[in-house]
Design an enzyme around this catalytic site. Sequence first.
Site, PDB file in Angstrom:
ATOM      1  N   GLU A  67     -52.031  48.072   4.644  1.00 44.91           N
ATOM      2  CA  GLU A  67     -53.087  48.519   3.736  1.00 44.91           C
ATOM      3  C   GLU A  67     -53.118  50.038   3.634  1.00 44.91           C
ATOM      4  O   GLU A  67     -53.400  50.594   2.569  1.00 44.91           O
ATOM      5  CB  GLU A  67     -54.446  47.999   4.208  1.00 44.91           C
ATOM      6  CG  GLU A  67     -54.646  46.498   4.085  1.00 44.91           C
ATOM      7  CD  GLU A  67     -54.103  45.746   5.285  1.00 44.91           C
ATOM      8  OE1 GLU A  67     -53.433  46.370   6.148  1.00 44.91           O
ATOM      9  OE2 GLU A  67     -54.358  44.523   5.383  1.00 44.91           O
ATOM     10  N   ARG A 274     -42.892  42.838  13.717  1.00 44.10           N
ATOM     11  CA  ARG A 274     -44.002  43.370  12.918  1.00 44.10           C
ATOM     12  C   ARG A 274     -44.898  44.289  13.728  1.00 44.10           C
ATOM     13  O   ARG A 274     -45.377  45.300  13.229  1.00 44.10           O
ATOM     14  CB  ARG A 274     -44.824  42.185  12.363  1.00 44.10           C
ATOM     15  CG  ARG A 274     -46.106  42.587  11.630  1.00 44.10           C
ATOM     16  CD  ARG A 274     -45.815  43.296  10.328  1.00 44.10           C
ATOM     17  NE  ARG A 274     -47.043  43.627   9.605  1.00 44.10           N
ATOM     18  CZ  ARG A 274     -47.731  44.744   9.772  1.00 44.10           C
ATOM     19  NH1 ARG A 274     -47.322  45.643  10.681  1.00 44.10           N
ATOM     20  NH2 ARG A 274     -48.810  44.987   9.061  1.00 44.10           N
ATOM     21  N   LEU A 316     -41.402  52.972  14.263  1.00 40.77           N
ATOM     22  CA  LEU A 316     -42.403  52.859  13.206  1.00 40.77           C
ATOM     23  C   LEU A 316     -42.049  53.799  12.058  1.00 40.77           C
ATOM     24  O   LEU A 316     -41.475  54.864  12.264  1.00 40.77           O
ATOM     25  CB  LEU A 316     -43.789  53.214  13.749  1.00 40.77           C
ATOM     26  CG  LEU A 316     -44.368  52.290  14.826  1.00 40.77           C
ATOM     27  CD1 LEU A 316     -45.695  52.831  15.326  1.00 40.77           C
ATOM     28  CD2 LEU A 316     -44.530  50.879  14.294  1.00 40.77           C
ATOM     29  N   GLU A 318     -39.943  53.398   9.566  1.00 39.84           N
ATOM     30  CA  GLU A 318     -38.547  53.441   9.137  1.00 39.84           C
ATOM     31  C   GLU A 318     -38.110  52.193   8.380  1.00 39.84           C
ATOM     32  O   GLU A 318     -36.910  51.931   8.259  1.00 39.84           O
ATOM     33  CB  GLU A 318     -37.627  53.669  10.332  1.00 39.84           C
ATOM     34  CG  GLU A 318     -37.755  55.030  10.970  1.00 39.84           C
ATOM     35  CD  GLU A 318     -36.625  55.349  11.939  1.00 39.84           C
ATOM     36  OE1 GLU A 318     -36.087  56.466  11.869  1.00 39.84           O
ATOM     37  OE2 GLU A 318     -36.281  54.475  12.770  1.00 39.84           O
ATOM     38  N   ILE A 344     -42.378  43.483  -1.165  1.00 42.02           N
ATOM     39  CA  ILE A 344     -42.227  44.449  -2.254  1.00 42.02           C
ATOM     40  C   ILE A 344     -41.436  45.669  -1.806  1.00 42.02           C
ATOM     41  O   ILE A 344     -40.584  46.173  -2.546  1.00 42.02           O
ATOM     42  CB  ILE A 344     -43.614  44.854  -2.793  1.00 42.02           C
ATOM     43  CG1 ILE A 344     -44.301  43.641  -3.419  1.00 42.02           C
ATOM     44  CG2 ILE A 344     -43.495  45.980  -3.814  1.00 42.02           C
ATOM     45  CD1 ILE A 344     -45.752  43.877  -3.797  1.00 42.02           C
TER      46      ILE A 344
END
Length: 435
Positions: A67, A274, A316, A318, A344
Amino acid sequence: MNWSLAAYSVLAWAAQPLLKRKLRKRAQAEPGYAEAVPERFGHYTPPHFGADGKGQWVWVHAVSLGETRAAALLITELRAALPGMRLLLTNGTATGRAQGRKLLQPGDVQVWQPWDSRKAVRRFLKQFQPAIGVLMETEVWPNLVAGCHQAGVPLVLANARLNAKSQAGAQRWPSLFLPCYAALKAVWAQSEQDAQRLRSLGAPVRAVLGNLKFDVQPDAGLLAQGTAWRAASPRPVVIMASSREGEEEQWIAQWVGRKFHGVAGQCQWLIVPRHPQRFEEVHALLESAGLSVARRSQWGSSLPPMDVDVWLGDSLGEMPLYYAASHVGLLGGSFEPLGGQNLIEAAACACPMVLGPHTFNFAQASQNACEAGAAFRVLDMEQGVQLAAALARDAQGLDRARHAALEFAQSHRGAAKATAQAIAAIVCLKPARTP
Protein backbone atom coordinates in the site's frame (compact mmCIF):
# COMPACT_ATOMS: atom_id res chain seq x y z
CA MET A 1 -26.28 5.04 20.25
CA ASN A 2 -24.74 2.41 17.96
CA TRP A 3 -24.42 -0.49 20.41
CA SER A 4 -22.33 -2.54 17.97
CA LEU A 5 -19.77 0.26 17.77
CA ALA A 6 -19.84 0.63 21.55
CA ALA A 7 -19.17 -3.09 22.02
CA TYR A 8 -16.43 -3.00 19.38
CA SER A 9 -14.83 -0.03 21.17
CA VAL A 10 -14.75 -1.93 24.47
CA LEU A 11 -13.03 -4.87 22.75
CA ALA A 12 -10.51 -2.57 21.05
CA TRP A 13 -9.71 -0.95 24.42
CA ALA A 14 -9.36 -4.33 26.14
CA ALA A 15 -7.06 -5.65 23.39
CA GLN A 16 -4.39 -2.97 23.90
CA PRO A 17 -2.20 -5.11 26.23
CA LEU A 18 -2.31 -7.90 23.64
CA LEU A 19 -1.20 -5.47 20.94
CA LYS A 20 1.74 -4.31 23.04
CA ARG A 21 2.80 -7.90 23.66
CA LYS A 22 2.49 -8.68 19.94
CA LEU A 23 4.63 -5.66 19.06
CA ARG A 24 7.34 -6.76 21.50
CA LYS A 25 7.36 -10.21 19.94
CA ARG A 26 7.44 -8.88 16.37
CA ALA A 27 10.26 -6.52 17.31
CA GLN A 28 12.51 -9.49 18.06
CA ALA A 29 12.58 -10.30 14.34
CA GLU A 30 11.89 -6.79 13.00
CA PRO A 31 13.28 -4.05 15.29
CA GLY A 32 11.13 -1.43 13.55
CA TYR A 33 8.15 -2.60 15.57
CA ALA A 34 9.81 -1.32 18.75
CA GLU A 35 10.04 2.20 17.34
CA ALA A 36 7.80 4.95 18.79
CA VAL A 37 5.24 2.53 20.25
CA PRO A 38 3.34 5.28 22.16
CA GLU A 39 2.34 6.78 18.79
CA ARG A 40 0.12 3.77 18.20
CA PHE A 41 -1.99 4.92 21.14
CA GLY A 42 -2.07 8.60 20.23
CA HIS A 43 0.81 9.84 22.40
CA TYR A 44 3.36 12.04 20.64
CA THR A 45 6.65 13.66 21.62
CA PRO A 46 7.01 16.61 21.92
CA PRO A 47 3.43 17.52 22.89
CA HIS A 48 3.12 20.19 20.17
CA PHE A 49 4.39 17.80 17.48
CA GLY A 50 2.60 18.56 14.18
CA ALA A 51 0.81 21.67 15.42
CA ASP A 52 2.37 23.90 12.75
CA GLY A 53 0.68 21.92 10.00
CA LYS A 54 -2.90 21.97 11.27
CA GLY A 55 -5.28 22.61 8.41
CA GLN A 56 -2.56 21.76 5.87
CA TRP A 57 -2.04 18.08 6.59
CA VAL A 58 -3.08 15.77 3.80
CA TRP A 59 -3.14 12.55 5.76
CA VAL A 60 -2.43 9.37 3.80
CA HIS A 61 -2.70 6.00 5.53
CA ALA A 62 -0.91 3.05 3.91
CA VAL A 63 -0.79 0.09 6.23
CA SER A 64 1.95 -2.09 4.71
CA LEU A 65 4.67 -2.21 2.08
CA GLY A 66 2.43 -2.76 -0.95
CA GLU A 67 0.00 0.00 0.00
CA THR A 68 2.89 2.36 0.71
CA ARG A 69 4.34 1.79 -2.74
CA ALA A 70 0.95 2.55 -4.26
CA ALA A 71 0.63 5.60 -2.01
CA ALA A 72 3.97 6.89 -3.31
CA LEU A 73 2.47 7.21 -6.79
CA LEU A 74 -0.58 9.04 -5.43
CA ILE A 75 1.48 11.34 -3.20
CA THR A 76 3.55 12.53 -6.17
CA GLU A 77 0.37 13.53 -7.98
CA LEU A 78 -1.13 15.07 -4.83
CA ARG A 79 1.87 17.36 -4.41
CA ALA A 80 1.27 18.62 -7.96
CA ALA A 81 -2.48 19.05 -7.45
CA LEU A 82 -2.17 20.61 -3.95
CA PRO A 83 0.97 22.77 -3.86
CA GLY A 84 0.34 23.93 -0.29
CA MET A 85 -0.08 20.49 1.23
CA ARG A 86 2.01 18.92 3.93
CA LEU A 87 2.06 15.14 4.07
CA LEU A 88 1.01 13.29 7.22
CA LEU A 89 1.83 9.64 6.53
CA THR A 90 0.69 6.79 8.76
CA ASN A 91 1.66 3.13 8.48
CA GLY A 92 0.88 -0.05 10.34
CA THR A 93 3.85 -2.35 9.61
CA ALA A 94 7.59 -1.92 10.00
CA THR A 95 8.24 -2.50 6.28
CA GLY A 96 5.56 0.02 5.35
CA ARG A 97 7.02 2.60 7.74
CA ALA A 98 10.57 2.07 6.40
CA GLN A 99 9.38 2.47 2.81
CA GLY A 100 7.23 5.48 3.72
CA ARG A 101 10.17 7.29 5.27
CA LYS A 102 11.62 7.64 1.77
CA LEU A 103 8.56 9.63 0.67
CA LEU A 104 8.94 12.45 3.19
CA GLN A 105 9.96 15.98 2.28
CA PRO A 106 10.89 18.83 4.65
CA GLY A 107 7.84 19.71 6.72
CA ASP A 108 6.22 16.28 6.35
CA VAL A 109 5.48 13.98 9.28
CA GLN A 110 5.27 10.22 9.64
CA VAL A 111 3.68 8.44 12.62
CA TRP A 112 2.13 5.07 13.30
CA GLN A 113 -1.52 4.42 12.50
CA PRO A 114 -3.49 4.96 15.71
CA TRP A 115 -4.90 1.82 17.27
CA ASP A 116 -8.64 1.73 16.56
CA SER A 117 -9.78 2.69 20.04
CA ARG A 118 -11.85 5.81 20.64
CA LYS A 119 -9.23 7.55 22.75
CA ALA A 120 -6.27 6.81 20.47
CA VAL A 121 -8.19 8.04 17.43
CA ARG A 122 -9.40 11.14 19.28
CA ARG A 123 -5.85 12.03 20.39
CA PHE A 124 -4.51 11.50 16.84
CA LEU A 125 -7.13 13.78 15.28
CA LYS A 126 -6.72 16.46 17.97
CA GLN A 127 -2.95 16.40 17.54
CA PHE A 128 -2.87 16.90 13.78
CA GLN A 129 -6.32 18.16 12.70
CA PRO A 130 -5.82 17.01 9.07
CA ALA A 131 -7.58 18.74 6.21
CA ILE A 132 -8.46 15.33 4.74
CA GLY A 133 -7.74 11.66 5.33
CA VAL A 134 -6.92 9.26 2.49
CA LEU A 135 -7.14 5.57 3.35
CA MET A 136 -5.44 3.21 0.91
CA GLU A 137 -7.21 0.14 -0.52
CA THR A 138 -8.96 -1.65 2.38
CA GLU A 139 -8.15 0.24 5.59
CA VAL A 140 -11.65 1.04 6.88
CA TRP A 141 -11.72 0.97 10.69
CA PRO A 142 -14.94 1.69 12.63
CA ASN A 143 -13.60 4.09 15.30
CA LEU A 144 -11.28 5.81 12.84
CA VAL A 145 -14.19 6.53 10.49
CA ALA A 146 -16.52 7.55 13.32
CA GLY A 147 -13.88 9.83 14.86
CA CYS A 148 -13.23 11.60 11.56
CA HIS A 149 -16.95 12.04 10.99
CA GLN A 150 -17.39 13.60 14.42
CA ALA A 151 -14.36 15.87 13.96
CA GLY A 152 -15.47 17.04 10.53
CA VAL A 153 -12.46 15.51 8.74
CA PRO A 154 -13.45 14.24 5.27
CA LEU A 155 -12.25 10.66 4.97
CA VAL A 156 -11.90 8.95 1.57
CA LEU A 157 -10.92 5.49 0.40
CA ALA A 158 -8.54 5.47 -2.58
CA ASN A 159 -7.48 2.57 -4.80
CA ALA A 160 -10.30 0.75 -3.03
CA ARG A 161 -10.74 -2.99 -3.27
CA LEU A 162 -13.01 -5.45 -1.48
CA ASN A 163 -13.03 -9.19 -2.09
CA ALA A 164 -16.06 -11.40 -1.65
CA LYS A 165 -14.80 -12.84 1.65
CA SER A 166 -14.39 -9.41 3.21
CA GLN A 167 -17.76 -8.32 1.86
CA ALA A 168 -19.44 -11.32 3.47
CA GLY A 169 -17.65 -10.64 6.75
CA ALA A 170 -18.83 -7.04 6.82
CA GLN A 171 -22.39 -8.08 5.97
CA ARG A 172 -22.44 -10.39 8.99
CA TRP A 173 -22.11 -7.28 11.19
CA PRO A 174 -24.28 -4.74 9.35
CA SER A 175 -24.92 -2.50 12.36
CA LEU A 176 -21.16 -2.00 12.74
CA PHE A 177 -19.87 -1.85 9.17
CA LEU A 178 -22.70 -0.36 7.11
CA PRO A 179 -22.62 2.97 9.01
CA CYS A 180 -18.84 2.83 8.81
CA TYR A 181 -18.71 2.60 5.00
CA ALA A 182 -21.59 5.05 4.60
CA ALA A 183 -19.73 7.70 6.63
CA LEU A 184 -16.87 7.88 4.13
CA LYS A 185 -16.81 11.05 2.05
CA ALA A 186 -15.87 9.32 -1.20
CA VAL A 187 -14.60 6.00 -2.54
CA TRP A 188 -12.70 5.38 -5.78
CA ALA A 189 -12.60 1.70 -6.69
CA GLN A 190 -10.03 -0.32 -8.60
CA SER A 191 -12.60 -2.30 -10.59
CA GLU A 192 -16.33 -2.47 -11.22
CA GLN A 193 -16.50 -5.67 -9.15
CA ASP A 194 -14.90 -3.86 -6.21
CA ALA A 195 -17.31 -0.96 -6.72
CA GLN A 196 -20.36 -3.24 -6.63
CA ARG A 197 -19.24 -4.90 -3.40
CA LEU A 198 -18.47 -1.56 -1.78
CA ARG A 199 -21.85 -0.12 -2.82
CA SER A 200 -23.56 -3.14 -1.23
CA LEU A 201 -22.13 -1.93 2.09
CA GLY A 202 -23.35 1.62 1.56
CA ALA A 203 -20.02 3.10 0.47
CA PRO A 204 -20.28 6.31 -1.63
CA VAL A 205 -18.42 5.05 -4.70
CA ARG A 206 -17.74 8.07 -6.92
CA ALA A 207 -15.93 6.31 -9.77
CA VAL A 208 -13.89 3.33 -10.90
CA LEU A 209 -10.43 4.76 -11.60
CA GLY A 210 -8.32 1.60 -11.90
CA ASN A 211 -5.36 0.40 -9.87
CA LEU A 212 -2.70 2.93 -8.85
CA LYS A 213 -0.04 0.24 -9.04
CA PHE A 214 -0.19 0.30 -12.83
CA ASP A 215 1.47 3.72 -12.64
CA VAL A 216 4.66 2.27 -11.17
CA GLN A 217 7.87 3.08 -13.04
CA PRO A 218 10.46 0.42 -12.12
CA ASP A 219 13.87 1.74 -11.18
CA ALA A 220 16.04 1.74 -14.32
CA GLY A 221 19.18 0.84 -12.39
CA LEU A 222 17.58 -2.21 -10.80
CA LEU A 223 16.18 -3.29 -14.18
CA ALA A 224 19.62 -3.06 -15.77
CA GLN A 225 21.20 -5.04 -12.93
CA GLY A 226 18.55 -7.75 -13.18
CA THR A 227 18.93 -7.96 -16.94
CA ALA A 228 22.67 -8.54 -16.44
CA TRP A 229 21.95 -11.38 -14.03
CA ARG A 230 19.55 -12.99 -16.50
CA ALA A 231 22.04 -12.69 -19.36
CA ALA A 232 24.81 -14.24 -17.25
CA SER A 233 22.79 -17.26 -16.14
CA PRO A 234 23.42 -20.40 -18.22
CA ARG A 235 19.91 -21.57 -17.30
CA PRO A 236 16.56 -19.78 -17.64
CA VAL A 237 15.62 -18.04 -14.38
CA VAL A 238 12.24 -18.73 -12.75
CA ILE A 239 11.14 -16.67 -9.76
CA MET A 240 8.69 -17.59 -7.03
CA ALA A 241 7.79 -14.04 -6.11
CA SER A 242 6.50 -12.98 -2.67
CA SER A 243 6.12 -16.57 -1.50
CA ARG A 244 4.03 -17.18 1.58
CA GLU A 245 3.90 -19.84 4.30
CA GLY A 246 3.37 -23.32 2.88
CA GLU A 247 4.28 -22.46 -0.69
CA GLU A 248 7.99 -23.17 -0.39
CA GLU A 249 7.07 -26.59 1.01
CA GLN A 250 4.81 -27.21 -1.96
CA TRP A 251 7.62 -26.26 -4.33
CA ILE A 252 10.15 -28.44 -2.49
CA ALA A 253 7.74 -31.39 -2.70
CA GLN A 254 7.93 -31.19 -6.49
CA TRP A 255 11.72 -31.18 -6.37
CA VAL A 256 12.31 -33.79 -3.65
CA GLY A 257 9.54 -36.00 -5.02
CA ARG A 258 11.50 -35.99 -8.28
CA LYS A 259 8.35 -35.52 -10.34
CA PHE A 260 9.92 -32.43 -11.82
CA HIS A 261 13.50 -32.86 -10.66
CA GLY A 262 14.68 -32.98 -14.24
CA VAL A 263 12.67 -30.05 -15.55
CA ALA A 264 13.17 -28.02 -12.38
CA GLY A 265 16.89 -28.66 -12.45
CA GLN A 266 17.09 -27.16 -15.92
CA CYS A 267 16.09 -23.78 -14.45
CA GLN A 268 17.77 -21.38 -12.08
CA TRP A 269 15.23 -20.82 -9.30
CA LEU A 270 14.92 -17.52 -7.47
CA ILE A 271 12.73 -17.54 -4.34
CA VAL A 272 11.75 -14.23 -2.74
CA PRO A 273 9.70 -14.60 0.49
CA ARG A 274 6.98 -11.98 0.99
CA HIS A 275 7.91 -11.21 4.61
CA PRO A 276 11.47 -10.45 5.74
CA GLN A 277 11.01 -12.20 9.08
CA ARG A 278 10.83 -15.47 7.11
CA PHE A 279 14.18 -15.13 5.33
CA GLU A 280 16.04 -17.32 7.84
CA GLU A 281 13.20 -19.83 8.02
CA VAL A 282 13.04 -20.27 4.25
CA HIS A 283 16.82 -20.55 3.98
CA ALA A 284 16.85 -23.35 6.56
CA LEU A 285 13.90 -25.05 4.86
CA LEU A 286 15.63 -25.12 1.48
CA GLU A 287 18.91 -26.40 2.88
CA SER A 288 17.16 -29.09 4.92
CA ALA A 289 15.72 -30.38 1.63
CA GLY A 290 19.24 -30.85 0.31
CA LEU A 291 19.22 -27.84 -2.02
CA SER A 292 22.21 -25.56 -2.46
CA VAL A 293 21.30 -21.93 -1.74
CA ALA A 294 22.95 -18.56 -2.34
CA ARG A 295 21.55 -15.53 -0.53
CA ARG A 296 21.22 -12.16 -2.23
CA SER A 297 22.55 -10.42 0.89
CA GLN A 298 25.85 -12.26 0.52
CA TRP A 299 26.90 -11.46 -3.05
CA GLY A 300 26.35 -7.70 -3.05
CA SER A 301 27.08 -5.98 -6.35
CA SER A 302 28.64 -9.08 -7.90
CA LEU A 303 26.85 -11.47 -10.19
CA PRO A 304 25.05 -14.25 -8.32
CA PRO A 305 26.73 -17.68 -8.19
CA MET A 306 25.64 -19.91 -11.05
CA ASP A 307 26.37 -23.29 -9.45
CA VAL A 308 23.51 -23.42 -6.91
CA ASP A 309 19.95 -24.70 -7.05
CA VAL A 310 18.30 -21.62 -5.58
CA TRP A 311 18.97 -17.90 -5.30
CA LEU A 312 17.24 -16.59 -2.17
CA GLY A 313 16.07 -12.99 -2.47
CA ASP A 314 16.56 -11.87 1.13
CA SER A 315 16.50 -8.11 0.55
CA LEU A 316 13.93 -5.33 0.55
CA GLY A 317 13.16 -2.84 -2.22
CA GLU A 318 14.68 -4.91 -5.02
CA MET A 319 11.66 -6.55 -6.62
CA PRO A 320 12.29 -4.81 -10.01
CA LEU A 321 15.77 -6.35 -9.98
CA TYR A 322 14.37 -9.80 -9.23
CA TYR A 323 11.68 -9.56 -11.89
CA ALA A 324 14.12 -8.27 -14.50
CA ALA A 325 16.46 -11.17 -13.67
CA SER A 326 13.68 -13.70 -14.32
CA HIS A 327 12.27 -15.12 -17.51
CA VAL A 328 8.97 -16.08 -15.88
CA GLY A 329 7.56 -16.42 -12.38
CA LEU A 330 5.17 -18.11 -9.97
CA LEU A 331 2.91 -15.71 -8.06
CA GLY A 332 3.25 -16.03 -4.31
CA GLY A 333 0.13 -16.17 -2.17
CA SER A 334 -1.82 -17.81 -4.97
CA PHE A 335 -0.87 -21.45 -4.27
CA GLU A 336 -2.18 -21.25 -0.71
CA PRO A 337 -5.65 -19.77 0.02
CA LEU A 338 -4.17 -16.34 0.75
CA GLY A 339 -5.53 -14.31 -2.17
CA GLY A 340 -2.34 -13.81 -4.15
CA GLN A 341 0.14 -10.96 -4.28
CA ASN A 342 0.29 -8.06 -6.71
CA LEU A 343 1.30 -9.12 -10.24
CA ILE A 344 1.30 -5.60 -11.72
CA GLU A 345 4.90 -4.81 -10.80
CA ALA A 346 6.02 -8.04 -12.46
CA ALA A 347 4.16 -7.06 -15.64
CA ALA A 348 5.80 -3.62 -15.60
CA CYS A 349 9.16 -5.42 -15.57
CA ALA A 350 8.09 -7.65 -18.51
CA CYS A 351 7.97 -10.78 -16.35
CA PRO A 352 4.94 -13.00 -17.16
CA MET A 353 3.49 -14.83 -14.16
CA VAL A 354 1.96 -18.25 -13.53
CA LEU A 355 -0.93 -17.94 -11.08
CA GLY A 356 -2.27 -20.52 -8.68
CA PRO A 357 -6.00 -20.88 -7.96
CA HIS A 358 -6.18 -18.24 -5.18
CA THR A 359 -6.06 -14.65 -6.48
CA PHE A 360 -9.13 -13.13 -4.82
CA ASN A 361 -7.15 -10.12 -3.52
CA PHE A 362 -6.40 -9.07 -7.10
CA ALA A 363 -9.18 -10.86 -8.95
CA GLN A 364 -9.79 -8.34 -11.72
CA ALA A 365 -6.11 -7.63 -12.42
CA SER A 366 -5.40 -11.36 -12.49
CA GLN A 367 -8.27 -12.05 -14.88
CA ASN A 368 -7.26 -9.20 -17.17
CA ALA A 369 -3.63 -10.33 -17.19
CA CYS A 370 -4.61 -13.86 -18.17
CA GLU A 371 -6.87 -12.56 -20.95
CA ALA A 372 -4.01 -10.40 -22.24
CA GLY A 373 -1.53 -13.29 -22.30
CA ALA A 374 0.56 -11.66 -19.56
CA ALA A 375 -0.25 -14.39 -17.02
CA PHE A 376 -1.34 -18.03 -17.00
CA ARG A 377 -3.66 -19.85 -14.60
CA VAL A 378 -2.96 -23.32 -13.18
CA LEU A 379 -4.69 -25.50 -10.59
CA ASP A 380 -1.79 -26.25 -8.26
CA MET A 381 1.96 -26.05 -7.67
CA GLU A 382 2.62 -29.19 -9.72
CA GLN A 383 1.12 -27.60 -12.81
CA GLY A 384 2.74 -24.28 -11.95
CA VAL A 385 6.27 -25.66 -11.83
CA GLN A 386 5.70 -27.60 -15.02
CA LEU A 387 4.26 -24.63 -16.96
CA ALA A 388 6.79 -22.07 -15.71
CA ALA A 389 9.74 -24.30 -16.53
CA ALA A 390 8.34 -25.13 -19.96
CA LEU A 391 7.63 -21.48 -20.80
CA ALA A 392 11.09 -20.44 -19.65
CA ARG A 393 12.59 -22.74 -22.30
CA ASP A 394 10.15 -21.76 -25.09
CA ALA A 395 11.89 -18.79 -26.71
CA GLN A 396 9.01 -17.74 -28.99
CA GLY A 397 6.25 -18.28 -26.42
CA LEU A 398 8.27 -16.48 -23.77
CA ASP A 399 8.90 -13.52 -26.06
CA ARG A 400 5.17 -13.18 -26.74
CA ALA A 401 4.35 -13.39 -23.03
CA ARG A 402 6.98 -10.82 -22.05
CA HIS A 403 5.68 -8.33 -24.64
CA ALA A 404 2.10 -8.99 -23.51
CA ALA A 405 3.07 -8.35 -19.87
CA LEU A 406 4.69 -5.02 -20.67
CA GLU A 407 1.77 -3.90 -22.85
CA PHE A 408 -0.71 -4.96 -20.17
CA ALA A 409 1.06 -2.82 -17.57
CA GLN A 410 1.39 0.23 -19.79
CA SER A 411 -2.20 0.20 -21.06
CA HIS A 412 -3.79 0.61 -17.61
CA ARG A 413 -1.93 3.68 -16.35
CA GLY A 414 -3.45 6.98 -15.23
CA ALA A 415 -5.21 6.13 -11.95
CA ALA A 416 -2.78 8.10 -9.77
CA LYS A 417 -3.39 11.43 -11.49
CA ALA A 418 -7.17 10.89 -11.71
CA THR A 419 -7.36 10.00 -8.00
CA ALA A 420 -5.26 12.99 -6.95
CA GLN A 421 -7.48 15.34 -8.93
CA ALA A 422 -10.60 13.83 -7.31
CA ILE A 423 -9.09 14.31 -3.85
CA ALA A 424 -8.06 17.88 -4.64
CA ALA A 425 -11.66 18.69 -5.57
CA ILE A 426 -12.70 17.80 -1.99
CA VAL A 427 -9.95 19.16 0.22
CA CYS A 428 -9.66 22.78 1.32
CA LEU A 429 -6.23 23.66 2.68
CA LYS A 430 -5.74 26.54 5.08
CA PRO A 431 -3.01 29.08 4.20
CA ALA A 432 0.46 28.14 5.39
CA ARG A 433 1.41 29.56 8.76
CA THR A 434 4.12 32.20 8.89
CA PRO A 435 6.79 32.13 11.59
